[in-house]
Every structure is written in C-alpha cells, then in structure tokens.
Write a protein that holds these residues in place. Structure first.
Motif, PDB file in Angstrom:
ATOM      1  N   GLY A  29       0.809  -1.206   0.000  1.00 15.46           N
ATOM      2  CA  GLY A  29       0.000   0.000   0.000  1.00 15.46           C
ATOM      3  C   GLY A  29       0.839   1.251   0.000  1.00 15.46           C
ATOM      4  O   GLY A  29       2.046   1.207  -0.242  1.00 15.46           O
ATOM      5  N   LEU A  30       0.177   2.358   0.277  1.00 21.31           N
ATOM      6  CA  LEU A  30       0.841   3.662   0.337  1.00 21.31           C
ATOM      7  C   LEU A  30       1.080   4.021   1.794  1.00 21.31           C
ATOM      8  O   LEU A  30       0.141   4.040   2.595  1.00 21.31           O
ATOM      9  CB  LEU A  30      -0.040   4.719  -0.328  1.00 21.31           C
ATOM     10  N   VAL A  31       2.321   4.296   2.117  1.00 21.61           N
ATOM     11  CA  VAL A  31       2.683   4.652   3.483  1.00 21.61           C
ATOM     12  C   VAL A  31       3.590   5.878   3.467  1.00 21.61           C
ATOM     13  O   VAL A  31       4.184   6.213   2.437  1.00 21.61           O
ATOM     14  CB  VAL A  31       3.396   3.501   4.222  1.00 21.61           C
TER      15      VAL A  31
ATOM     16  N   GLU B 207      12.984   5.204  -1.084  1.00 26.79           N
ATOM     17  CA  GLU B 207      13.700   4.251  -1.947  1.00 26.79           C
ATOM     18  C   GLU B 207      13.270   2.805  -1.720  1.00 26.79           C
ATOM     19  O   GLU B 207      13.702   1.913  -2.447  1.00 26.79           O
ATOM     20  CB  GLU B 207      15.214   4.379  -1.766  1.00 26.79           C
ATOM     21  N   ASP B 208      12.402   2.569  -0.741  1.00 25.71           N
ATOM     22  CA  ASP B 208      11.824   1.242  -0.563  1.00 25.71           C
ATOM     23  C   ASP B 208      10.639   1.027  -1.493  1.00 25.71           C
ATOM     24  O   ASP B 208      10.095  -0.085  -1.556  1.00 25.71           O
ATOM     25  CB  ASP B 208      11.369   1.033   0.885  1.00 25.71           C
ATOM     26  N   THR B 209      10.232   2.062  -2.191  1.00 28.00           N
ATOM     27  CA  THR B 209       9.119   1.956  -3.125  1.00 28.00           C
ATOM     28  C   THR B 209       9.440   0.950  -4.226  1.00 28.00           C
ATOM     29  O   THR B 209      10.461   1.058  -4.899  1.00 28.00           O
ATOM     30  CB  THR B 209       8.799   3.324  -3.753  1.00 28.00           C
TER      31      THR B 209
ATOM     32  N   THR C  67       4.414   1.715  -1.863  1.00 30.73           N
ATOM     33  CA  THR C  67       4.784   3.073  -2.219  1.00 30.73           C
ATOM     34  C   THR C  67       5.009   3.864  -0.940  1.00 30.73           C
ATOM     35  O   THR C  67       4.125   3.930  -0.075  1.00 30.73           O
ATOM     36  CB  THR C  67       3.695   3.757  -3.058  1.00 30.73           C
ATOM     37  N   VAL C  68       6.196   4.438  -0.831  1.00 27.33           N
ATOM     38  CA  VAL C  68       6.558   5.213   0.355  1.00 27.33           C
ATOM     39  C   VAL C  68       6.687   6.670  -0.047  1.00 27.33           C
ATOM     40  O   VAL C  68       7.528   7.013  -0.879  1.00 27.33           O
ATOM     41  CB  VAL C  68       7.870   4.712   0.977  1.00 27.33           C
ATOM     42  N   SER C  69       5.844   7.499   0.519  1.00 22.02           N
ATOM     43  CA  SER C  69       5.881   8.925   0.193  1.00 22.02           C
ATOM     44  C   SER C  69       6.735   9.678   1.202  1.00 22.02           C
ATOM     45  O   SER C  69       6.773   9.334   2.382  1.00 22.02           O
ATOM     46  CB  SER C  69       4.471   9.500   0.170  1.00 22.02           C
TER      47      SER C  69
END
Length: 114
Positions: free
Chosen positions: A10-12, A88-90, A111-113
């Motif tokens: 997910g997005l985190v 960069e873990d995305t 996805t890491v914002s």
C-alpha cells in the motif's frame, strides 16, 4: 497448482512500518527456502530478505536492521516487516519459494511517500 499470494502492500509515509504476508499453497511449504524480492521502476528485481527452511535469515544491506522476515510453517506463510520505511523502498514486492523448483507470486505494490 502452486500459488504464492502476497498481501499487505500500500501507500505509506516515510518512517512508518509495513508488514507484507505471503500465503503459499500447492507446495510442501516447510521444505522451501522462502524469500522476498523487490523491483523498483526501471530497475532489476533484487533480493530483500530470505529465510531458509531451517530458519536462517539473510537481508540485503539496504534493509538490514530495518527488516524482519519470518515464517510460519503451520500456516504456510512468510512475512516481511520493514520499519523506518524510506522512499527508496518503493517497489513491487514479490514472494519467492525455492527448492526443487522456483516459484514467484504476482507481487504487491509498496509506495513510500516522503
């Protein structure tokens, strides 16, 4: 039919944690070495972490100290927890099972914002 089904992506936000799970079926799970790999856009798939059937773990330097891989042979699952997530873990994270044959899951997007 062998299936590896990933979940938990997910997005985190950067700095948060994420726990990915992979449910395996169609294999003698306890005999397989299990792993998590990831592929970022425009990059090759790379190893993140592995856990042998004996429980020995291995991590890529990029996540060492932030990630924990674990397995539950009774539930045929392997999990990956990553703390202190970075942009960069995305990547798409893939579950892998390896013994006499090699199998891949379809992947789950992380996805890491910032």
């Amino acid at each position: 039919q062998v299936q590896l089904v990933e979940s938990g992506g997910g997005l985190v936000q950067a700095g948060e944690s994420l726990r990915l799970s992979c449910a395996a079926s169609g294999i003698i799970f306890s005999m397989y070495h299990m792993g998590w790999y990831r592929q970022a856009p425009g990059k090759q798939r790379e190893l993140v972490a592995t856990i042998s059937r004996g429980g020995t773990t291995n991590y890529t330097d990029a996540v060492k100290g932030r990630a924990t891989i674990s397995r539950d042979n009774a539930k045929n699952t392997v999990c990956l927890r990553i703390d202190s997530l970075k942009p960069e873990d995305t990547a798409v994270y893939y579950c892998n099972a390896d013994w006499r044959k090699n199998f891949w899951g379809q992947g789950t997007q992380v996805t890491v914002s910032s």
